[in-house]
Design a protein around this motif. Structure first.
Motif, PDB file in Angstrom:
ATOM      1  N   ASN A 136       0.834  -1.198   0.000  1.00 38.14           N
ATOM      2  CA  ASN A 136       0.000   0.000   0.000  1.00 38.14           C
ATOM      3  C   ASN A 136       0.872   1.254   0.000  1.00 38.14           C
ATOM      4  N   ARG A 137       1.926   1.234   0.803  1.00 38.67           N
ATOM      5  CA  ARG A 137       2.843   2.381   0.814  1.00 38.67           C
ATOM      6  C   ARG A 137       3.577   2.506  -0.511  1.00 38.67           C
ATOM      7  N   TYR A 138       3.921   1.362  -1.101  1.00 37.44           N
ATOM      8  CA  TYR A 138       4.589   1.385  -2.404  1.00 37.44           C
ATOM      9  C   TYR A 138       3.681   1.996  -3.467  1.00 37.44           C
ATOM     10  N   LEU A 139       2.389   1.652  -3.447  1.00 39.94           N
ATOM     11  CA  LEU A 139       1.449   2.248  -4.397  1.00 39.94           C
ATOM     12  C   LEU A 139       1.374   3.763  -4.222  1.00 39.94           C
ATOM     13  N   PHE A 140       1.393   4.221  -2.979  1.00 34.83           N
ATOM     14  CA  PHE A 140       1.391   5.660  -2.730  1.00 34.83           C
ATOM     15  C   PHE A 140       2.627   6.317  -3.332  1.00 34.83           C
ATOM     16  N   LEU A 141       3.777   5.673  -3.159  1.00 37.69           N
ATOM     17  CA  LEU A 141       5.016   6.209  -3.720  1.00 37.69           C
ATOM     18  C   LEU A 141       4.952   6.267  -5.243  1.00 37.69           C
ATOM     19  N   LEU A 142       4.369   5.244  -5.869  1.00 36.35           N
ATOM     20  CA  LEU A 142       4.253   5.242  -7.329  1.00 36.35           C
ATOM     21  C   LEU A 142       3.350   6.366  -7.807  1.00 36.35           C
ATOM     22  N   THR A 143       2.253   6.605  -7.099  1.00 36.20           N
ATOM     23  CA  THR A 143       1.355   7.708  -7.458  1.00 36.20           C
ATOM     24  C   THR A 143       2.084   9.039  -7.376  1.00 36.20           C
ATOM     25  N   ASN A 144       2.832   9.218  -6.299  1.00 40.70           N
ATOM     26  CA  ASN A 144       3.611  10.442  -6.140  1.00 40.70           C
ATOM     27  C   ASN A 144       4.654  10.575  -7.237  1.00 40.70           C
ATOM     28  N   GLU A 145       5.268   9.447  -7.624  1.00 42.81           N
ATOM     29  CA  GLU A 145       6.294   9.470  -8.656  1.00 42.81           C
ATOM     30  C   GLU A 145       5.719   9.899 -10.009  1.00 42.81           C
ATOM     31  N   VAL A 146       4.541   9.374 -10.346  1.00 50.09           N
ATOM     32  CA  VAL A 146       3.905   9.748 -11.611  1.00 50.09           C
ATOM     33  C   VAL A 146       3.552  11.230 -11.613  1.00 50.09           C
ATOM     34  N   GLU A 147       3.017  11.721 -10.508  1.00 49.24           N
ATOM     35  CA  GLU A 147       2.679  13.143 -10.423  1.00 49.24           C
ATOM     36  C   GLU A 147       3.925  14.003 -10.572  1.00 49.24           C
ATOM     37  N   ARG A 148       5.005  13.576  -9.939  1.00 46.22           N
ATOM     38  CA  ARG A 148       6.261  14.318 -10.033  1.00 46.22           C
ATOM     39  C   ARG A 148       6.823  14.266 -11.459  1.00 46.22           C
ATOM     40  N   MET A 149       6.656  13.106 -12.125  1.00 51.53           N
ATOM     41  CA  MET A 149       7.161  12.951 -13.482  1.00 51.53           C
ATOM     42  C   MET A 149       6.466  13.898 -14.448  1.00 51.53           C
ATOM     43  N   VAL A 150       5.162  14.101 -14.264  1.00 57.10           N
ATOM     44  CA  VAL A 150       4.425  15.024 -15.125  1.00 57.10           C
ATOM     45  C   VAL A 150       5.005  16.422 -15.015  1.00 57.10           C
ATOM     46  N   ALA A 151       5.219  16.880 -13.792  1.00 55.65           N
ATOM     47  CA  ALA A 151       5.789  18.210 -13.586  1.00 55.65           C
ATOM     48  C   ALA A 151       7.220  18.280 -14.105  1.00 55.65           C
ATOM     49  N   CYS A 152       7.987  17.204 -13.890  1.00 51.65           N
ATOM     50  CA  CYS A 152       9.378  17.167 -14.339  1.00 51.65           C
ATOM     51  C   CYS A 152       9.462  17.302 -15.855  1.00 51.65           C
ATOM     52  N   THR A 153       8.631  16.551 -16.559  1.00 54.03           N
ATOM     53  CA  THR A 153       8.648  16.583 -18.019  1.00 54.03           C
ATOM     54  C   THR A 153       8.264  17.960 -18.546  1.00 54.03           C
ATOM     55  N   ARG A 154       7.363  18.624 -17.853  1.00 47.71           N
ATOM     56  CA  ARG A 154       6.872  19.931 -18.320  1.00 47.71           C
ATOM     57  C   ARG A 154       7.825  21.068 -17.988  1.00 47.71           C
ATOM     58  N   PHE A 155       8.445  21.040 -16.823  1.00 50.64           N
ATOM     59  CA  PHE A 155       9.138  22.232 -16.338  1.00 50.64           C
ATOM     60  C   PHE A 155      10.663  22.125 -16.270  1.00 50.64           C
ATOM     61  N   HIS A 156      11.222  20.917 -16.252  1.00 48.86           N
ATOM     62  CA  HIS A 156      12.672  20.795 -16.089  1.00 48.86           C
ATOM     63  C   HIS A 156      13.378  20.620 -17.419  1.00 48.86           C
ATOM     64  N   VAL A 157      14.572  21.208 -17.519  1.00 47.32           N
ATOM     65  CA  VAL A 157      15.308  21.164 -18.779  1.00 47.32           C
ATOM     66  C   VAL A 157      15.790  19.747 -19.051  1.00 47.32           C
ATOM     67  N   LEU A 158      16.016  19.449 -20.314  1.00 48.23           N
ATOM     68  CA  LEU A 158      16.347  18.087 -20.727  1.00 48.23           C
ATOM     69  C   LEU A 158      17.643  17.594 -20.094  1.00 48.23           C
ATOM     70  N   GLU A 159      18.649  18.443 -20.003  1.00 49.48           N
ATOM     71  CA  GLU A 159      19.926  18.010 -19.429  1.00 49.48           C
ATOM     72  C   GLU A 159      19.746  17.503 -18.004  1.00 49.48           C
ATOM     73  N   TYR A 239      11.109   7.421  -0.517  1.00 47.42           N
ATOM     74  CA  TYR A 239      11.159   5.953  -0.449  1.00 47.42           C
ATOM     75  C   TYR A 239      11.813   5.519   0.864  1.00 47.42           C
ATOM     76  N   GLU A 240      12.917   6.149   1.222  1.00 49.26           N
ATOM     77  CA  GLU A 240      13.621   5.792   2.448  1.00 49.26           C
ATOM     78  C   GLU A 240      12.740   6.021   3.682  1.00 49.26           C
ATOM     79  N   ARG A 241      11.992   7.127   3.684  1.00 45.63           N
ATOM     80  CA  ARG A 241      11.143   7.430   4.841  1.00 45.63           C
ATOM     81  C   ARG A 241      10.030   6.410   5.000  1.00 45.63           C
ATOM     82  N   MET A 242       9.452   5.969   3.876  1.00 43.41           N
ATOM     83  CA  MET A 242       8.262   5.128   3.948  1.00 43.41           C
ATOM     84  C   MET A 242       8.558   3.625   3.883  1.00 43.41           C
ATOM     85  N   LEU A 243       9.677   3.253   3.255  1.00 47.10           N
ATOM     86  CA  LEU A 243       9.954   1.840   3.073  1.00 47.10           C
ATOM     87  C   LEU A 243      11.373   1.435   3.465  1.00 47.10           C
ATOM     88  N   GLY A 244      12.223   2.448   3.732  1.00 43.59           N
ATOM     89  CA  GLY A 244      13.624   2.159   3.988  1.00 43.59           C
ATOM     90  C   GLY A 244      13.856   1.195   5.124  1.00 43.59           C
TER      91      GLY A 244
END
Length: 244
Positions: A136-159, A239-244
């Motif tokens: 269950n905690r892993y699923l939460f982390l994956l959801t957070n990761e996808v949300e972060r990936m959307v913002a990363c792809t939109r706002f962070h430079v390719l390098e 990840y370390e905080r929730m599953l480490g």
């Protein structure tokens, strides 16, 4: 997709016994019961484990292998939404009782994994509240990761995004060296090949990586972390905080 289009790990040290961190986080009794239901398998480079719409046939807990989870797109090989290695599992829809996958699962780094059938996995969930809690905690982390990936792809430079992907691959490959082409990097990052060429050249000029004909060596991990977007450290810290 040919073999040369995928990242492969090159061992640089004597073999090490790797573990899956999700299973390792369980109490010993629960872990032993689950492993008793698993078989050890080898995942092969460029092996396609599943396609979108496929029924999930197995759950995998990688140890020294890693896979890309790709979402399909028109006229595109697929954008990577998740890179899964020893920190995670393949077959997460089954945690929610869903028997099909919407993603393409492609082996990027050959190696071993623990494998079990959906029936064995369902039984393990019923028998182990500890496993249910961890996943269950892993699923939460994956959801957070996808949300972060959307913002990363939109706002962070390719390098910076490329630096992050290289660090994530290094973590899962257990190696400073791996092979990947510009074409495949462009595909999973969702950009044109020329953009990847420029970003990789910039990292090489700063002596953070060595890149020649698809062979990548990370030369300075600390400075590569500085070059990456903050998404890298943030995701790993959570990840370390929730599953480490």
């Amino acid at each position: 997709m040919t073999h040369q289009e995928n990242a492969t790990a090159t061992p640089v040290n004597p073999p090490v016994l790797f573990v899956n961190r999700l299973l390792a986080s369980l109490p010993g009794k629960d872990r032993r019961q689950i492993l008793a239901s698993c078989e050890s398998v080898e995942l092969h480079l460029a092996e396609v484990i599943s396609e979108p719409g496929d029924r999930i046939l197995h759950v995998y807990f990688p140890t020294d292998s890693f896979v890309s989870m790709l979402t399909p797109a028109d006229d595109h090989a697929g954008l990577e939404v998740r890179l899964v290695g020893h920190e995670g599992m393949i077959g997460t829809p089954l945690i929610l009782g869903v028997e099909v996958t919407l993603l393409r699962t492609l082996v990027q780094g050959a190696g071993s994994a623990w494998r079990m059938t959906p029936e064995q996995f369902a039984a393990a969930l019923r028998q182990s509240s500890a496993l249910q809690g961890v996943l269950n905690r892993y699923l939460f982390l994956l959801t957070n990761e996808v949300e972060r990936m959307v913002a990363c792809t939109r706002f962070h430079v390719l390098e910076a995004r490329l630096a992050r992907w290289l660090l994530m691959t290094q973590d899962r490959a257990h190696s400073d060296r791996f092979h990947i082409t510009h074409e495949f990097l462009a595909s999973i990052l969702g950009v044109r090949r020329v953009g990847v060429t420029k970003a990789a050249s910039a990292l090489q000029q700063r002596q953070l990586i060595r890149y020649r004909r698809g062979d990548i060596e990370i030369l300075d991990r600390a400075r590569l972390i500085d070059a990456a977007c903050g998404c890298y450290g943030a995701a790993e810290a959570m990840y370390e905080r929730m599953l480490g």
